[in-house]
Scaffold this motif. Structure first.
Motif, PDB file in Angstrom:
ATOM      1  N   ARG A 166      -1.554  -1.524 -16.363  1.00  0.00           N
ATOM      2  CA  ARG A 166      -0.519  -1.393 -15.904  1.00  0.00           C
ATOM      3  C   ARG A 166       0.185  -0.537 -16.306  1.00  0.00           C
ATOM      4  O   ARG A 166      -0.192   0.465 -17.401  1.00  0.00           O
ATOM      5  CB  ARG A 166       0.430  -2.298 -17.040  1.00  0.00           C
TER       6      ARG A 166
ATOM      7  N   GLN B  50      -4.079   2.470  -5.493  1.00  0.00           N
ATOM      8  CA  GLN B  50      -5.014   1.615  -3.928  1.00  0.00           C
ATOM      9  C   GLN B  50      -6.361   2.249  -3.625  1.00  0.00           C
ATOM     10  O   GLN B  50      -7.451   1.513  -3.943  1.00  0.00           O
ATOM     11  CB  GLN B  50      -4.394   2.306  -2.805  1.00  0.00           C
TER      12      GLN B  50
ATOM     13  N   ILE C 122      -0.249   5.867  -6.951  1.00  0.00           N
ATOM     14  CA  ILE C 122      -0.560   4.563  -6.481  1.00  0.00           C
ATOM     15  C   ILE C 122      -1.302   4.317  -5.033  1.00  0.00           C
ATOM     16  O   ILE C 122      -2.211   3.644  -4.890  1.00  0.00           O
ATOM     17  CB  ILE C 122       1.229   3.213  -5.729  1.00  0.00           C
TER      18      ILE C 122
ATOM     19  N   LYS D 261      -8.788   1.045  -6.603  1.00  0.00           N
ATOM     20  CA  LYS D 261      -9.368  -0.509  -6.103  1.00  0.00           C
ATOM     21  C   LYS D 261      -9.844  -0.785  -5.436  1.00  0.00           C
ATOM     22  O   LYS D 261     -10.928  -1.769  -5.500  1.00  0.00           O
ATOM     23  CB  LYS D 261      -7.354  -1.635  -5.824  1.00  0.00           C
TER      24      LYS D 261
ATOM     25  N   ALA E 222       7.462  -4.150  -8.970  1.00  0.00           N
ATOM     26  CA  ALA E 222       5.408  -3.005  -8.864  1.00  0.00           C
ATOM     27  C   ALA E 222       4.682  -2.797  -8.158  1.00  0.00           C
ATOM     28  O   ALA E 222       5.134  -3.316  -7.146  1.00  0.00           O
ATOM     29  CB  ALA E 222       5.381  -3.504 -10.208  1.00  0.00           C
ATOM     30  N   PHE E 223       4.703  -1.976  -8.127  1.00  0.00           N
ATOM     31  CA  PHE E 223       3.998  -1.723  -6.749  1.00  0.00           C
ATOM     32  C   PHE E 223       1.894  -2.166  -6.783  1.00  0.00           C
ATOM     33  O   PHE E 223       1.701  -2.211  -8.805  1.00  0.00           O
ATOM     34  CB  PHE E 223       3.011  -0.050  -6.576  1.00  0.00           C
ATOM     35  N   VAL E 224       2.013  -2.924  -6.686  1.00  0.00           N
ATOM     36  CA  VAL E 224       0.567  -4.482  -7.694  1.00  0.00           C
ATOM     37  C   VAL E 224      -0.503  -4.285  -6.180  1.00  0.00           C
ATOM     38  O   VAL E 224      -0.189  -4.501  -4.778  1.00  0.00           O
ATOM     39  CB  VAL E 224       1.023  -5.818  -7.023  1.00  0.00           C
ATOM     40  N   THR E 225      -1.908  -4.122  -6.863  1.00  0.00           N
ATOM     41  CA  THR E 225      -2.412  -3.636  -5.562  1.00  0.00           C
ATOM     42  C   THR E 225      -3.234  -4.935  -5.535  1.00  0.00           C
ATOM     43  O   THR E 225      -4.014  -4.201  -4.511  1.00  0.00           O
ATOM     44  CB  THR E 225      -3.699  -2.951  -6.046  1.00  0.00           C
ATOM     45  N   GLU E 226      -3.031  -6.185  -5.632  1.00  0.00           N
ATOM     46  CA  GLU E 226      -3.731  -6.698  -5.397  1.00  0.00           C
ATOM     47  C   GLU E 226      -2.731  -8.399  -5.055  1.00  0.00           C
ATOM     48  O   GLU E 226      -1.916  -8.477  -5.694  1.00  0.00           O
ATOM     49  CB  GLU E 226      -5.120  -7.294  -6.289  1.00  0.00           C
TER      50      GLU E 226
ATOM     51  N   TYR F   9       4.927   8.541  -9.287  1.00  0.00           N
ATOM     52  CA  TYR F   9       4.396   6.936  -8.644  1.00  0.00           C
ATOM     53  C   TYR F   9       3.552   7.191  -7.783  1.00  0.00           C
ATOM     54  O   TYR F   9       2.998   6.561  -7.371  1.00  0.00           O
ATOM     55  CB  TYR F   9       5.915   6.066  -8.529  1.00  0.00           C
TER      56      TYR F   9
ATOM     57  N   SER G 184       0.887  -1.041   0.131  1.00  0.00           N
ATOM     58  CA  SER G 184      -0.421   0.037   0.257  1.00  0.00           C
ATOM     59  C   SER G 184       0.947   1.131  -0.181  1.00  0.00           C
ATOM     60  O   SER G 184       2.037   1.134   0.324  1.00  0.00           O
ATOM     61  CB  SER G 184      -0.982   0.079   1.686  1.00  0.00           C
ATOM     62  N   SER G 185       0.303   2.363  -0.198  1.00  0.00           N
ATOM     63  CA  SER G 185       0.661   3.261  -0.418  1.00  0.00           C
ATOM     64  C   SER G 185       1.090   4.257   1.493  1.00  0.00           C
ATOM     65  O   SER G 185       1.879   4.958   1.024  1.00  0.00           O
ATOM     66  CB  SER G 185       0.619   4.821  -1.476  1.00  0.00           C
TER      67      SER G 185
ATOM     68  N   PRO H 119       0.623  -9.814 -12.962  1.00  0.00           N
ATOM     69  CA  PRO H 119       2.215  -9.142 -12.068  1.00  0.00           C
ATOM     70  C   PRO H 119       1.868  -9.395 -10.314  1.00  0.00           C
ATOM     71  O   PRO H 119       1.194  -9.914  -9.869  1.00  0.00           O
ATOM     72  CB  PRO H 119       1.786  -7.898 -11.949  1.00  0.00           C
TER      73      PRO H 119
ATOM     74  N   ASN I  93      -6.994  -4.410 -10.377  1.00  0.00           N
ATOM     75  CA  ASN I  93      -5.625  -4.681 -10.274  1.00  0.00           C
ATOM     76  C   ASN I  93      -5.277  -3.215 -11.133  1.00  0.00           C
ATOM     77  O   ASN I  93      -4.966  -3.487 -12.348  1.00  0.00           O
ATOM     78  CB  ASN I  93      -5.316  -5.773 -10.492  1.00  0.00           C
ATOM     79  N   VAL I  94      -4.626  -2.766 -10.250  1.00  0.00           N
ATOM     80  CA  VAL I  94      -4.085  -1.960 -11.080  1.00  0.00           C
ATOM     81  C   VAL I  94      -2.195  -2.266 -10.858  1.00  0.00           C
ATOM     82  O   VAL I  94      -1.787  -2.491  -9.656  1.00  0.00           O
ATOM     83  CB  VAL I  94      -3.904  -0.507 -10.763  1.00  0.00           C
ATOM     84  N   ILE I  95      -1.052  -2.683 -11.445  1.00  0.00           N
ATOM     85  CA  ILE I  95       0.916  -2.578 -11.051  1.00  0.00           C
ATOM     86  C   ILE I  95       1.145  -1.028 -11.617  1.00  0.00           C
ATOM     87  O   ILE I  95       1.570  -0.690 -13.410  1.00  0.00           O
ATOM     88  CB  ILE I  95       1.282  -3.300 -12.011  1.00  0.00           C
ATOM     89  N   VAL I  96       1.728  -0.638 -10.829  1.00  0.00           N
ATOM     90  CA  VAL I  96       2.168   0.799 -10.891  1.00  0.00           C
ATOM     91  C   VAL I  96       3.938   0.711 -11.177  1.00  0.00           C
ATOM     92  O   VAL I  96       4.514   0.081  -9.946  1.00  0.00           O
ATOM     93  CB  VAL I  96       1.748   1.886  -9.977  1.00  0.00           C
ATOM     94  N   GLU I  97       4.796   0.493 -11.927  1.00  0.00           N
ATOM     95  CA  GLU I  97       6.105   0.798 -11.638  1.00  0.00           C
ATOM     96  C   GLU I  97       6.772   2.030 -12.155  1.00  0.00           C
ATOM     97  O   GLU I  97       6.781   2.267 -13.241  1.00  0.00           O
ATOM     98  CB  GLU I  97       6.585  -0.648 -12.760  1.00  0.00           C
TER      99      GLU I  97
END
Ligand SMILES: Nc1ncnc2c1ncn2[C@@H]1O[C@H](COP(=O)(O)OP(=O)(O)OP(=O)(O)O)[C@@H](O)[C@H]1O
Ligand SMILES: Nc1ncnc2c1ncn2[C@@H]1O[C@H](COP(=O)(O)OP(=O)(O)OP(=O)(O)O)[C@@H](O)[C@H]1O
Ligand SMILES: [Mg+2]
Ligand SMILES: [Mg+2]
Ligand SMILES: O=P([O-])([O-])[O-]
Lengths: 445, 272, 412, 344, 272
Positions: D28, D44, D40, D47, A380-384, D36, A214-215, A392, D53-57
């Motif tokens: 993605r 969040q 995110i 979501k 990566a930041f993955v929310t799930e 960033y 989480s952020s 991912p 689902n979201v992926i942030v790089e």
């Protein structure tokens, strides 16, 4: 000693003769030699003490910063779910309810705690006591699951913001000037009042184990990373184990003695010692760039780590195959078993525990690998929490790396806690391997 | 050097029971090389069916090497090469068409150090019959295991602990276990390479009694370093020296009136 | 990616199992009719006829699988998938029925099955070679492109590292200095600190444990040292960043000079701690391999234990210990996470361990996490660095492994 | 492959269940490390609200554009964040790759601050000081003959600046922050020198060479932007300064403080009003084609541009995003609702 | 069982040269345990100064174990315990005040397998004198090395390659090298545990000649498995059996008229 030298008392160096060793000179020298002996021994002890000290230092510093993350401060509040805010149309559509303005509900709830706060800036500070994202989401989920709650008043326990949590855990010095800390005097006062009222309490932090990243530090958990790591390990094991065992069996039992076999052997020993980041470069160049596989997925991570650990498994398997008496294979052959039968029926089962030990150690190594995963985009930041190997994900060590880079104090605590979890798993794996090996050695002797 | 090997002595024997024995193996000019080293220099010998043939000779003379040519266990040693001809019942066992795996089922082997599999006693015996598909049911297999253990004189000692590990038995029991294991696949020949060297006198006596009994039904070839043992249990004895077969005759002849001085030196303990 | 190929693979597995059982049972019936296995003169037992069939199904099935994967249109729908599946089932059925013709007494099913097993084993062993090949190729190809942009001698001998070429047409290009000497120097400096820590400690632990320690001490210390070996390097990195670095800084401040939090010394010390178990366990092996007769020989001359150790065992074990040290050095050079987290990114050309330096691995991570441009020297430089790293560790490993192996053989 | 995407899944309102995500269809996002944290945060919230689902790089702005513009296929990044506007060259790449329609969304402002440890003395500076301290080559005479930067201490530039060795930890060249810092602070600073101002009109390329290149002689040290190590370094090295985004300063206001640049301190209000000179806009870019194919993609953009997120008082403001003026917010909101592609 | 050990036989000897020999070691009821296992059951024996005493007996009877009690090398074996009394020149070598390090300098030892250190020939010899600080200068040390090598009869063979590794010598040379190494520290006694078992006949002959010469100046105790060797080189012989000293007498007596039947069986080759 004294009586040996009683006949010769001179302190000067005697002639070389059998009497030399009975002289006072030799005896005196012996003392110095024993001095060196003692010092040498103490060097050894000091080295052990240093290594143990380093281990202890590491563990203590981790536990010292991390143990508090397993508890967290929560605030219990009564929340009135105003229909006018959440569902002005009264349709009770679940999806629409999900997107409603829960932030306002939470804000109102907090303002109600201290009705005399009116100024905008102060209101913002007041809302800063709870975890904005965590609290609103909690209410949202409740209403989403049970739309009939709209219009009622519910009692909910929501996480406090990380700053309040850190304050209550004693990491923020109340005596600092206000501009040197991120909690204002006002907030401290409110929090103290809320504690007096019994609204804020410290509880076991289950969220840490189940949440994805989480952020907000107060909501961040290792759930997603753990699942990602399990998937990566699973794939690595499924691939590396057969490769490792198969190659080891071939090299030890069937391979002809020739240059090519030697070459394979050198290769394997070298691969076991190649820096792991090089495997990351391999994964990047081959799996991502050449085969065009997606970034950040456990499948690729598992494949890269499989390449990383299969040499380890080969080496361990060969060692344990060699420790099985060749007489057993001879015995099977002499009964009319083929070589393949003799090896697979008799030798491999006997080497099984040793192979398992090696594989566990290999897997433990894979569990801690970070650098190769960075190369293939698993940062990566993955929310799930991921649910399949092509989704991912991150892995636990990568999560640790990501968190360790964040500046706020609350993250340090969580990083340490995540490390503690990782270490417990690793120590269990290694401990199991050591135990297995011990059992094995006992059985052999 | 090969005083006798050129003229096999089987028919010269005065022992009546042996004179009618069929020949099991006929060896013609058998040489074995380990890499460049010639360990056997061309052996000619006929081994009779039924009865015990003993190989004796000083250490390193090639007894084990020769024994292993009979079931092609030398195939498994890298660098070992066999030349010459070995006929078993008239059939060349080194013929390319012959599968050594099947040969080994017909020619069983017992090693110097007992080598039971690290499995249960039952599984030790059942392994051979299973891979050869010799039984069709569990009951048949049980019966075969019991029969083999009985013939090896081990049944009474282990019948209550068939599920326990074979490696938990005493040395003598282990050696009888591996003999039972060999018998279970119904071989025609049993080769034994110093089977008693790891055993104490009591276990050795039991083993010798077992060999005594087995020789009624099997062709047994045994390597031994004990002259006394060879004298006790064998019908014929072959004396090897430095890769040559020096003398081959009935055991009685060898031990009472050897025709080669090296044989005499060896059995009287002057060399070796 | 859809999951359908996975289902196809699973189905293939099921087909193999089915094929195995069908033809094993067929073979068993024929075998019993013939009067049993060996008695009936059958070369192979029933289960091998089953395995033979399963292999056949596997080979045909894999061909269909791979073919299907490659011809699958982008919008492969239900129709294609059904056809794919049907093809697989039909082919499997055909193989099973076809294989029944081979269920005869003289058919050497076992031989074929075993050959197939061996073939698979050979392929598995070759994966090791392929991996090395893959590493070399993936590094060499990109490096080759790098060296077309930056001359090799500039890379190897240049004194300035500042990989700042313009990435876009409209960016003001900076010089882009690719002289790798500062980062090799940094790598070497940290490795040196690490070895200064790990060398003596690891060696003394090995000596103490093998020569002096009681079995009890050994049984406690050895696993504890192994724990150090099992700790992931990201943990060491965190430890260096959060604990060791600040400690060294505070300590140096109390002495009146300033060491940055990220410095060669803190990364080196922590890396040293990490390497201690590697050295101690390798040296332990080597010291234990020195025959007891040498110890006896020395003690019988009236030497003390430490004299024996220092002058005889150590002399004997020296080649092996050198091998162990070389392996440790190669490990230190290739270590990534600790330096990424604790060493910093400043490419200082310095011999002062109290300054921040950067290493080969740090630069690889820095160049490849985030912005990548596969036709810019900046990104390609990572692969050139990787290649150099691979070559250095390869040479070290091969030398070390040869020494250690030859050494072990010496006393066998 | 996209064979499993269901057309109904991109209209979440029609679906009362949490939408089932097929692998490859998650949103993605790549790009800027500055954006960033905002990204995110939105991911969040989004979501939580929708279940997607979201992926942030975090790849840096440059890296983001590169990955984003590589291919129009599904499975490649749907969105890239950027802490500067997409460059013409990058836009060209996108077009060349066959990406039909990129929607540009501006989300707010971020200042670039020069900061040091909270206990250290204030180093207030002009943009000219910035230029002289950090440029690789500076004029060594009044005719703008360029030579290697001779300054090693702040006090050599201006007497009132502290007598510290120049030591700056700043973003690497791949970062949008660096681009913006160079293009705003250094360029403006250079123009404060008369002969360079002249040159900017006559010889653009030479001026770029003079103004845009950051020194490489050890006084400027490339470092990460949002990291622990940077804060630690600054707190432990009282003489050093760091260059990074305002939002990061805001997050760590208990440990570091920003210097005045020109006349203004880097505060929320000054950046919003434009009084603080070194600030840039933050963006993200969406592939228009992917909307409709990747469930939730448009909704994500809507969430980002919602008042609750990037409006005044929205949750992004809490972590340091400076909202756009009302008119611009409306404009970009509309671009998202109607998915209007932009052109350079 | 200890037929003779209760009454040491040293004075019964008829050998004139031995009769005047001083006693070097007096052993009273020496027992050695390895853990719970008693390897020696109480040995009483007197070893004369000067001359060669041989220990013979079947394998495992405790010869090596007993030999190692004289320089306390048993101390280095975990689990080994020595009880009883061993006096060297009248002084108890197991007294707590006595240091085994200096004892071992006085009682040198040569092992079954030659064990030169992996150093140069020179350093092999110089090692002992150096650790004991026996020389003051390089020149003195050089001289000592040369003298030791000369006495061991190795000087001429190695004088040109003192810097080469000691492990590069032949087996017989290595064995003489370790003897030289032992001599270099000026011991009073040299213990040898089957020093010739790894050597070929020529090297053995050289070694025996060396022992012959050394016995003028040293008390030498040697374990050997070769009866012939014991007969050739020793002045007195002790026969051990299963942890007991069965018989101890002049070599001539033992080999010509042994008083115990076990001794006779052993030396005639009937047992063992
Ligand atoms: N695998 C091998 N490789 C090379 N040479 C071998 C091998 N096995 C045996 N030899 C050599 O072949 C010769 C005969 O060996 P073999 O084992 O047959 O002797 P043996 O009569 O059985 O001796 P022993 O009584 O000691 O068992 C010996 O010189 C031996 O060194
Ligand atoms: N380190 C040890 N631990 C336990 N038992 C031992 C040890 N060393 C020797 N023994 C046992 O003590 C007994 C005497 O052994 P020793 O080595 O002294 O016999 P030996 O007469 O020298 O035999 P050999 O002629 O074979 O060398 C033997 O039974 C042996 O097994
Ligand atoms: Mg043999
Ligand atoms: Mg001995
Ligand atoms: O990561 P950047 O925002 O600086 O591009």
């Amino acid at each position: 000693m004294t009586d040996i030298t009683s006949d010769i008392t001179s302190d000067v160096k005697p002639e070389i003769s059998p009497n030399f060793h009975k002289s006072a000179f030799a005896e005196k020298r012996l003392k110095a030699r024993y001095g060196r002996e003692m010092r040498f021994r103490w060097f050894g002890r000091a080295a052990i003490a240093m290594a143990m000290g380093a281990l202890l230092w590491l563990l203590v510093s981790l536990v010292g910063t991390g143990y508090t993350a397993f508890r967290q401060n929560f605030m219990t509040v009564d929340i009135t779910l105003e229909e006018s805010v959440l569902d002005p149309t009264g349709a009770r559509d679940a999806q629409a309810l999900r997107g409603a303005n829960y932030r306002k509900i939470m804000q109102d709830t907090l303002y109600a705690q201290f009705p005399d706060v009116t100024e905008r800036r102060a209101k913002q500070e007041l809302f800063g006591i709870v975890s904005a994202s965590g609290a609103t989401n909690q209410v949202r989920q409740m209403v989403f699951n049970d739309p009939s709650l709209v219009g009622q008043t519910i009692t909910l326990t929501v996480p406090t913001s990380d700053q309040v949590d850190q304050l209550l855990k004693g990491y923020i010095d109340r005596d600092l000037p206000e501009d040197r800390r991120k909690v204002t005097d006002q907030q401290i006062e409110w929090v103290d009042t809320l504690i007096e009222r019994g609204a804020i309490k410290s509880k076991f932090n289950l969220l840490f184990f189940t949440n994805p990243d989480s952020s907000d530090p107060e909501l961040a958990g290792i759930g997603g990373a753990v699942v990602g790591s399990v998937m990566i390990l699973g794939i690595a094991f499924i691939l590396a184990f057969p490769i490792g065992v198969g190659a080891a069996v071939y090299l030890d039992e069937f391979a002809p003695q020739n240059k090519f076999t030697d070459f394979i052997e050198i290769n394997i020993n070298n691969l076991a010692a190649v820096p792991s980041i090089v495997f990351g470069l391999l994964g990047l160049a081959v799996f991502l760039n050449f085969f065009g596989m997606p970034r950040s997925i456990p499948l690729v991570g598992g494949m890269v780590l499989a390449l990383r650990v299969f040499p380890t498994i080969i080496i361990a398997t060969r060692a344990s195959l060699r420790s099985v008496s060749p007489a057993i294979v001879d015995g099977a052959l002499s009964l009319g078993a083929s070589r393949v039968q003799a090896v697979f029926h008799q030798k491999l089962p006997q080497a099984g525990p040793g192979i398992l030990t090696g594989s566990i150690i290999g897997m433990a190594q894979a569990l801690g690998e970070t650098a190769p995963l960075l190369m293939i985009g698993m940062v990566a930041f993955v929310t799930e929490v991921p649910s399949s190997i092509t989704e991912p994900a991150t892995a636990l060590p990568v999560q640790i790396f990501l968190w360790s880079d964040k500046a706020e104090r609350a993250w340090a605590e969580r990083t340490s806690a995540a490390i503690m979890v990782l270490l417990v798993v690793l120590i269990c794996m290694n401990g199991f391997a050591i135990w297995l090996r011990g059992k094995l050695e006992k059985r052999r002797s | 050097m090969n005083t006798l090997s050129k003229a096999p002595t089987i028919t010269r024997s005065g022992d009546a029971s042996l004179e009618n024995a069929r020949t099991k193996f006929q060896c013609r000019d058998v040489k074995v090389h380990y890499g460049d080293f010639e360990a056997l220099h061309g052996i000619n010998i006929d081994i009779p069916d039924r009865g015990v043939t003993a190989f004796i000779g000083p250490s390193g003379c090639g007894k084990s090497t020769f024994l292993r040519t009979f079931n092609r266990m030398n195939d498994t040693i890298t660098g070992a090469r066999v030349s010459g001809e070995i006929l078993m019942d008239g059939q060349d066992i080194y013929a390319p068409s012959l599968d050594p795996v099947l040969l080994r089922a017909r020619v069983g082997m017992v090693f110097q150090k007992p080598n039971p599999f690290p499995k249960s006693i039952y599984d030790n015996i059942a392994y051979g019959p299973k891979i050869h598909g010799m039984t069709n049911s569990k009951a048949e297999l049980d019966e075969l295991v019991e029969k083999s253990l009985r013939r090896a004189g081990l049944w009474d000692e282990v019948k209550d602990r068939l599920k326990l590990s074979g490696t938990g038995l005493s040395g003598g029991q282990q050696q009888r276990l591996v003999i039972a294991r060999a018998i279970a696949v119904s071989p025609e020949v049993i080769l034994m390479d110093e089977p008693a060297s790891a055993l104490d006198p009591i276990a050795t006596a039991k083993l010798e009694a077992l060999i005594e009994e087995l020789k009624q039904n099997y062709c047994i070839v045994i390597v031994t370093h004990s002259m006394a043992q060879a004298a006790r249990i064998s019908d014929k004895t072959a004396f090897f020296h430095l890769g040559d077969l020096i003398e081959y005759d009935t055991t009685e002849t060898i031990f009472t009136k050897p025709s080669d001085s090296r044989t005499e030196d060896y059995i009287s303990g002057r060399t070796g | 990616m859809t999951n359908f190929p996975v289902y196809i693979l699973a189905l293939l597995g099921l087909c193999m199992i089915a094929g195995f059982f069908v033809n094993r049972n067929t073979a068993r019936t024929r075998l019993i009719a013939a009067g049993g296995g060996r008695e009936g003169g059958w070369h192979s037992q029933a289960s091998y006829h089953g395995f033979f069939t399963a292999w056949g199904v596997a080979i045909i099935g894999l061909i269909i699988f791979i073919f299907g994967l490659n011809v699958a249109p982008d919008d492969a729908g239900v129709g294609f998938n059904v056809a794919w599946l049907a093809a697989l089932l039909a082919a499997s059925g055909a193989v099973v029925i076809g294989a029944q013709r081979f269920i005869r007494s003289d058919f050497r099913a076992r031989t074929y099955v075993e050959r197939a097993i061996l073939a698979v084993l050979v392929m598995l062993s070759i994966i090791a070679v392929l991996t090395t090949f893959g590493i070399v190729m993936s590094l060499a190809f990109e490096s080759w492109r790098f060296f077309q942009k930056v001359p090799l001698n500039e890379f190897l001998f240049g004194l300035q590292w500042s990989p700042q070429t313009a990435l876009r047409a409209d960016q003001a290009g900076s010089s882009g200095a690719f002289g790798a000497v500062p980062i090799f120097a940094g790598t070497f400096l940290i490795m040196l600190v690490a070895m200064l820590v790990a060398g003596p400690i690891g060696l003394m632990i090995a000596i103490y444990l093998s020569e002096y320690a009681s079995p009890r001490t050994r049984s406690i210390v050895k696993p504890a040292v192994e724990i150090l070996a099992g700790i992931p390097t990201v943990v060491y990195g965190f430890f260096a960043l959060l604990t060791v670095g600040p400690t060294i800084r505070n300590f140096s401040e109390s002495l009146g000079f300033a060491v940055p939090t990220q410095s060669a010394i803190s990364a080196g010390i922590v890396m040293g701690i990490m390497i201690v178990p590697l050295i101690s366990s390798l040296s332990d092996d080597v010291i234990s391999a020195v025959p007891q007769s040498l110890r006896d020989g020395s003690l019988a001359l009236g030497a003390t234990k430490s004299e024996t150790m220092k002058k005889v065992i150590f002399a004997g074990a020296l080649p092996g210990i050198i091998g162990a040290f070389l392996l440790a050095i190669s490990r230190a050079i290739g270590e990534t996470m600790i330096v990424v987290m604790a060493a910093g990114r400043a490419a200082n050309l310095t011999a002062n361990p109290f300054e921040a330096v950067t290493t080969v691995t740090v630069q690889i991570v820095a160049l490849l996490t985030g912005d990548q441009e596969f036709d810019s020297a900046k990104t390609l430089a990572a692969f050139a660095l990787g290649l150099v790293l691979f070559v250095i560790t390869l040479v070290l490993n091969v030398i070390a492994l040869t020494i250690v192996r030859r050494y072990r053989e010496q006393y066998d | 492959g996209g064979d499993t995407s269901t057309p109904t899944a991109n209209t979440p309102a029609a679906n009362t269940e949490v939408p089932v995500q097929q692998s490859g269809n998650e949103i993605r996002i790549v790009g800027s490390s500055t954006v960033y944290p905002f990204s995110i945060k939105v991911a969040q919230e989004f979501k939580n609200k929708t279940g997607y689902n979201v992926i942030v790089e975090s790849t840096g702005s440059g890296g983001g554009h590169k990955l984003f513009c590589d291919s129009p296929k599904l499975g490649t990044p749907n969105v890239t964040n950027s802490s500067r506007r997409q460059k013409a060259s990058e836009f060209g790449k996108c077009m060349d790759a066959g990406i039909e329609g990129v929607v540009e969304v501006k989300i707010g402002y971020d200042g670039i601050v020069v900061a040091n440890a909270i206990d250290s003395p204030v180093i207030d500076m002009s943009m000219k000081d910035i230029y002289l301290a950090f440029a690789k080559n500076v004029p060594i005479d009044d005719n703008c003959t360029m030579g290697p930067n001779p300054y090693t201490r702040w006090s050599e530039i201006e007497d009132f600046l502290p007598d510290y060795r120049i030591e700056a930890y700043g973003p690497p060249p791949t970062s949008g922050t660096r681009d913006a810092f160079v293009e705003i602070a250094m360029e403006k600073g250079a123009k404060e020198i008369p002969c360079l101002a002249e040159m900017s009109k006559t010889d653009k390329d030479a001026f770029k060479q003079a103004a845009h290149i950051v020194r490489e002689d050890g006084y400027w040290i490339d470092s990460g932007e949002n990291d622990n190590a940077l804060v630690q370094t600054l707190t432990n090295t009282p003489t050093a300064v760091g260059v990074f985004g305002y939002s990061f300063l805001e997050q760590n206001s208990d440990k570091v403080k920003g210097a005045k640049v020109g006349e203004a301190k880097p505060t929320f209000e000054n950046i919003a009003s434009g009084a603080y000179p070194v600030s840039r806009s933050l963006y993200f870019y969406i592939k228009k084609d992917h909307v409709g194919q990747v469930p939730g993609l448009q909704e994500y953009a809507l969430e980002f541009t919602s008042e609750a997120a990037s409006g005044p008082g929205g949750y992004l403001e809490e972590i340091g995003l400076v909202p756009l003026p009302d008119a611009e917010r409306t404009k970009y909101r509309k671009a998202v609702v109607d998915m209007i592609p932009y052109s350079q």
